[in-house]
Design an enzyme around this catalytic site. Structure first.
Site, PDB file in Angstrom:
ATOM      1  N   GLY A  74      17.595  48.611 -75.738  1.00 57.66           N
ATOM      2  CA  GLY A  74      17.548  47.752 -76.935  1.00 57.66           C
ATOM      3  C   GLY A  74      18.098  46.360 -76.668  1.00 57.66           C
ATOM      4  O   GLY A  74      18.684  45.737 -77.551  1.00 57.66           O
ATOM      5  N   LYS A  75      17.863  45.872 -75.453  1.00 62.71           N
ATOM      6  CA  LYS A  75      18.385  44.548 -75.086  1.00 62.71           C
ATOM      7  C   LYS A  75      17.724  43.432 -75.887  1.00 62.71           C
ATOM      8  O   LYS A  75      18.378  42.474 -76.276  1.00 62.71           O
ATOM      9  CB  LYS A  75      18.153  44.285 -73.586  1.00 62.71           C
ATOM     10  CG  LYS A  75      18.936  45.193 -72.684  1.00 62.71           C
ATOM     11  CD  LYS A  75      18.648  44.931 -71.227  1.00 62.71           C
ATOM     12  CE  LYS A  75      17.312  45.441 -70.762  1.00 62.71           C
ATOM     13  NZ  LYS A  75      17.126  46.890 -70.767  1.00 62.71           N
ATOM     14  N   GLY A 134      17.289  51.449 -68.599  1.00 63.16           N
ATOM     15  CA  GLY A 134      16.400  50.550 -69.338  1.00 63.16           C
ATOM     16  C   GLY A 134      16.120  51.069 -70.738  1.00 63.16           C
ATOM     17  O   GLY A 134      16.542  52.174 -71.110  1.00 63.16           O
ATOM     18  N   THR A 156      11.387  44.289 -77.370  1.00 59.95           N
ATOM     19  CA  THR A 156      10.839  44.233 -78.723  1.00 59.95           C
ATOM     20  C   THR A 156      11.837  43.544 -79.643  1.00 59.95           C
ATOM     21  O   THR A 156      13.018  43.869 -79.645  1.00 59.95           O
ATOM     22  CB  THR A 156      10.583  45.666 -79.241  1.00 59.95           C
ATOM     23  OG1 THR A 156       9.814  46.346 -78.266  1.00 59.95           O
ATOM     24  CG2 THR A 156       9.832  45.643 -80.560  1.00 59.95           C
ATOM     25  N   THR A 197      13.461  50.367 -59.635  1.00 60.07           N
ATOM     26  CA  THR A 197      12.541  49.242 -59.562  1.00 60.07           C
ATOM     27  C   THR A 197      12.886  48.448 -58.300  1.00 60.07           C
ATOM     28  O   THR A 197      13.740  48.865 -57.508  1.00 60.07           O
ATOM     29  CB  THR A 197      12.600  48.389 -60.854  1.00 60.07           C
ATOM     30  OG1 THR A 197      11.525  47.454 -60.828  1.00 60.07           O
ATOM     31  CG2 THR A 197      13.931  47.668 -61.023  1.00 60.07           C
ATOM     32  N   GLN A 211      15.230  45.962 -67.463  1.00 65.71           N
ATOM     33  CA  GLN A 211      15.466  47.327 -66.969  1.00 65.71           C
ATOM     34  C   GLN A 211      16.946  47.698 -67.152  1.00 65.71           C
ATOM     35  O   GLN A 211      17.596  47.168 -68.040  1.00 65.71           O
ATOM     36  CB  GLN A 211      15.017  47.490 -65.511  1.00 65.71           C
ATOM     37  CG  GLN A 211      13.510  47.439 -65.313  1.00 65.71           C
ATOM     38  CD  GLN A 211      12.983  46.039 -65.134  1.00 65.71           C
ATOM     39  OE1 GLN A 211      13.543  45.239 -64.402  1.00 65.71           O
ATOM     40  NE2 GLN A 211      11.901  45.724 -65.810  1.00 65.71           N
ATOM     41  N   GLY A 224       3.658  52.712 -73.177  1.00 69.28           N
ATOM     42  CA  GLY A 224       3.393  53.700 -74.223  1.00 69.28           C
ATOM     43  C   GLY A 224       3.758  55.120 -73.812  1.00 69.28           C
ATOM     44  O   GLY A 224       3.553  56.073 -74.565  1.00 69.28           O
ATOM     45  N   ARG A 225       4.304  55.281 -72.604  1.00 67.48           N
ATOM     46  CA  ARG A 225       4.645  56.637 -72.128  1.00 67.48           C
ATOM     47  C   ARG A 225       5.801  57.216 -72.931  1.00 67.48           C
ATOM     48  O   ARG A 225       6.746  56.491 -73.273  1.00 67.48           O
ATOM     49  CB  ARG A 225       5.104  56.577 -70.664  1.00 67.48           C
ATOM     50  CG  ARG A 225       4.004  56.306 -69.688  1.00 67.48           C
ATOM     51  CD  ARG A 225       4.527  56.354 -68.263  1.00 67.48           C
ATOM     52  NE  ARG A 225       5.342  55.194 -67.919  1.00 67.48           N
ATOM     53  CZ  ARG A 225       5.927  55.014 -66.741  1.00 67.48           C
ATOM     54  NH1 ARG A 225       5.810  55.925 -65.803  1.00 67.48           N
ATOM     55  NH2 ARG A 225       6.633  53.934 -66.501  1.00 67.48           N
ATOM     56  N   GLY A 249      19.898  50.107 -86.431  1.00 61.01           N
ATOM     57  CA  GLY A 249      18.494  50.104 -86.835  1.00 61.01           C
ATOM     58  C   GLY A 249      17.740  49.028 -86.102  1.00 61.01           C
ATOM     59  O   GLY A 249      18.336  48.211 -85.399  1.00 61.01           O
TER      60      GLY A 249
HETATM   61  P1  IMP Z   1       8.397  49.414 -61.544  1.00 61.03           P
HETATM   62  O1  IMP Z   1       9.510  48.523 -61.978  1.00 61.03           O
HETATM   63  O2  IMP Z   1       7.142  49.219 -62.358  1.00 61.03           O
HETATM   64  O3  IMP Z   1       8.163  49.361 -60.073  1.00 61.03           O
HETATM   65  O4  IMP Z   1       8.847  50.925 -61.847  1.00 61.03           O
HETATM   66  C1  IMP Z   1       9.912  51.548 -61.161  1.00 61.03           C
HETATM   67  C2  IMP Z   1      10.688  52.477 -62.096  1.00 61.03           C
HETATM   68  O5  IMP Z   1      11.371  51.696 -63.059  1.00 61.03           O
HETATM   69  C3  IMP Z   1       9.811  53.442 -62.894  1.00 61.03           C
HETATM   70  O6  IMP Z   1      10.528  54.630 -63.085  1.00 61.03           O
HETATM   71  C4  IMP Z   1       9.640  52.725 -64.214  1.00 61.03           C
HETATM   72  O7  IMP Z   1       9.356  53.628 -65.266  1.00 61.03           O
HETATM   73  C5  IMP Z   1      11.000  52.084 -64.364  1.00 61.03           C
HETATM   74  N1  IMP Z   1      10.974  50.883 -65.210  1.00 61.03           N
HETATM   75  C6  IMP Z   1      10.523  49.659 -64.874  1.00 61.03           C
HETATM   76  N2  IMP Z   1      10.687  48.799 -65.886  1.00 61.03           N
HETATM   77  C7  IMP Z   1      11.269  49.482 -66.884  1.00 61.03           C
HETATM   78  C8  IMP Z   1      11.733  49.117 -68.186  1.00 61.03           C
HETATM   79  O8  IMP Z   1      11.643  47.971 -68.637  1.00 61.03           O
HETATM   80  N3  IMP Z   1      12.300  50.111 -68.923  1.00 61.03           N
HETATM   81  C9  IMP Z   1      12.450  51.356 -68.434  1.00 61.03           C
HETATM   82  N4  IMP Z   1      12.050  51.744 -67.226  1.00 61.03           N
HETATM   83  C10 IMP Z   1      11.464  50.808 -66.447  1.00 61.03           C
END
Ligand code: IMP
Length: 406
Positions: free
Chosen positions: A15-16, A12, A42, A234, A219, A296-297, A393
């Site tokens: 940059g989709k 995930g 984004t 996920t 994702q 924001g992580r 960019g």
């Molecule tokens: P969940 O989809 O919220 O259940 O999260 C499960 C896992 O997928 C976690 O490690 C999240 O950080 C990751 N994850 C879920 N959606 C995204 C995304 O859009 N980008 C990156 N990681 C994601």
């Protein structure tokens, strides 16, 4: 048949959103087929920055019909907030332009609550995604069709009664709060009712008429519930299989587009063989501004893993690569890429020479530094899939078009 699918090739955040936005202008339909508000796409137009979580990015520009397919899980409050925020930015969202499948499932406040309590180990986005899909598969979920038949509040009460029996962890006080919240939630759902309609006949007709159709993955491949790094995944099929169950009708994707970041990132827990814990990883995070659009992580950062990407290409049948964030790799003396994993799962690297020049916004492949071109060619030769586009960019014009995508 001009049907396109865009998917994340890694974990995930490749940059989709930007590429979907570039493509969406020419599309008649843009379809989300899995996931929910865990995604964060984004899109930047000039000085304006749009962040979408649920609504297909096609609403921002162009005249496409945007569909949230049956494979998605949709939080009504988040959706309404997102629609209001986009409207404030001048994006008009009408029922002619935006459709929610009646078979899509709802993400309810109780799902968010359970996500926080039960899924800490995975490091989820805490958007209630896992618990909503759990309800779907257990056949106890609430689908969006309930928004239209007047039975939503009653369905919510029954749903909470059921969950109270299953999960002692929810507790009496929280249950009361959740029950008290039903009328407000029902009012939100009511406002969204005009957007709920079966889009399958429309899509099937579009396929017949050779309309331009774009499926927008969320994702990435290694977060796929089946093919990903289980259990650190996920709860949906993020790879191509999900498009067939989650979109609603059969179509033959003539372009299967990998959005592939030129290095690797991941948020949340789980294996990440090429992760860097040193200053180099920190530099990648800084250069790429690697902080989650949804939570924001700070994202975990590491070298490109071609060994894993080979699997990603195999699963999805990619025939076109968009290589993203290449401008973030300037200033590294050497760039490593994993070409194999040893029997312990450790990456086996090949080192390629880096480049110093700032290439932000470049639009011509021939003007890229020699070592940058070499890096890109190495990737496509290794994977056997052409890099058709290079993103240099954040702006939609920051793109090198090597091969036509449309
Ligand atoms: P969940 O989809 O919220 O259940 O999260 C499960 C896992 O997928 C976690 O490690 C999240 O950080 C990751 N994850 C879920 N959606 C995204 C995304 O859009 N980008 C990156 N990681 C994601």
């Amino acid at each position: 048949m001009p049907a396109y699918i865009v998917m994340g090739a890694q974990w995930g955040d490749e940059g989709k959103g930007k590429i979907v936005d570039v493509l969406a202008e020419k599309m008649d339909f843009v379809v989300r087929f899995q996931g929910g508000a865990n995604a964060g796409h984004t899109v930047i137009h000039g000085d304006t920055r749009y962040v979408t979580h649920l609504i297909p990015s096609g609403v921002i520009s162009g005249n496409s019909v945007n569909i949230i397919g049956n494979g998605c899980v949709v939080d009504p409050r988040t959706l309404l907030e997102e629609m209001e925020a986009l409207e404030k930015q001048g994006v008009r969202i009408t029922p002619a332009k935006f459709i929610i499948s009646p078979q899509a499932h709802m993400v309810l406040p109780v799902h968010r609550y359970l996500d926080k309590l039960l899924n800490e180990k995975i490091g989820t986005t805490v958007r209630g995604i896992g618990p909503a899909y759990t309800d779907k598969v257990r056949r106890t979920g609430i689908r969006w069709e309930r928004a239209c038949d007047g039975s939503f509040a009653e369905a919510c009460r029954e749903h909470l009664d059921f969950l109270e029996k299953v999960y002692a962890v929810i507790g009496k006080e929280e249950m009361e709060k959740l029950r008290d919240g039903i009328p407000a939630l029902a009012a939100t759902v009511e406002r969204l009712r005009p957007f709920v309609r079966d889009a399958r006949p429309l899509l099937a007709q579009a396929v017949k008429e050779d309309s331009n159709i774009l499926y927008e993955g969320a994702q990435g491949t290694f977060l796929d519930i089946d093919h990903g790094t289980y259990p650190y995944v996920t709860s949906s099929n993020t790879s191509i299989g999900g498009a067939y169950t989650g979109g609603g009708v059969f179509l033959d994707f003539h372009k299967r587009i990998a959005i592939m970041k030129s290095y690797t990132t991941r948020v949340g827990e789980g294996p990440f063989p090429t992760e860097l814990f040193d200053e180099t990883g920190e530099k990648l995070r800084r250069n790429g501004n690697e902080y989650g659009a949804t939570t924001g992580r700070p994202r975990r950062c590491g070298w490109l893993d071609l060994h894993l990407l080979k699997t990603s290409c195999m699963i999805n049948g990619f025939n076109y690569i968009v290589f993203s964030k290449v401008s973030c790799l300037s200033g590294f003396e050497t760039l490593k890429v994993a070409v194999d994993h040893d029997p312990d799962g450790k990456p086996v690297y090949e080192a390629l020479p880096g480049w110093e020049e700032d290439i932000l916004g470049y639009t011509d492949f021939a003007t890229l530094p020699e070592n940058c071109r070499r890096y890109i060619r190495f990737v496509e030769d290794f994977l056997g899939v052409p890099v058709g586009m290079v993103s240099t960019g954040p702006d939609r014009d920051h793109v090198i078009r090597r091969r036509p995508i449309l």
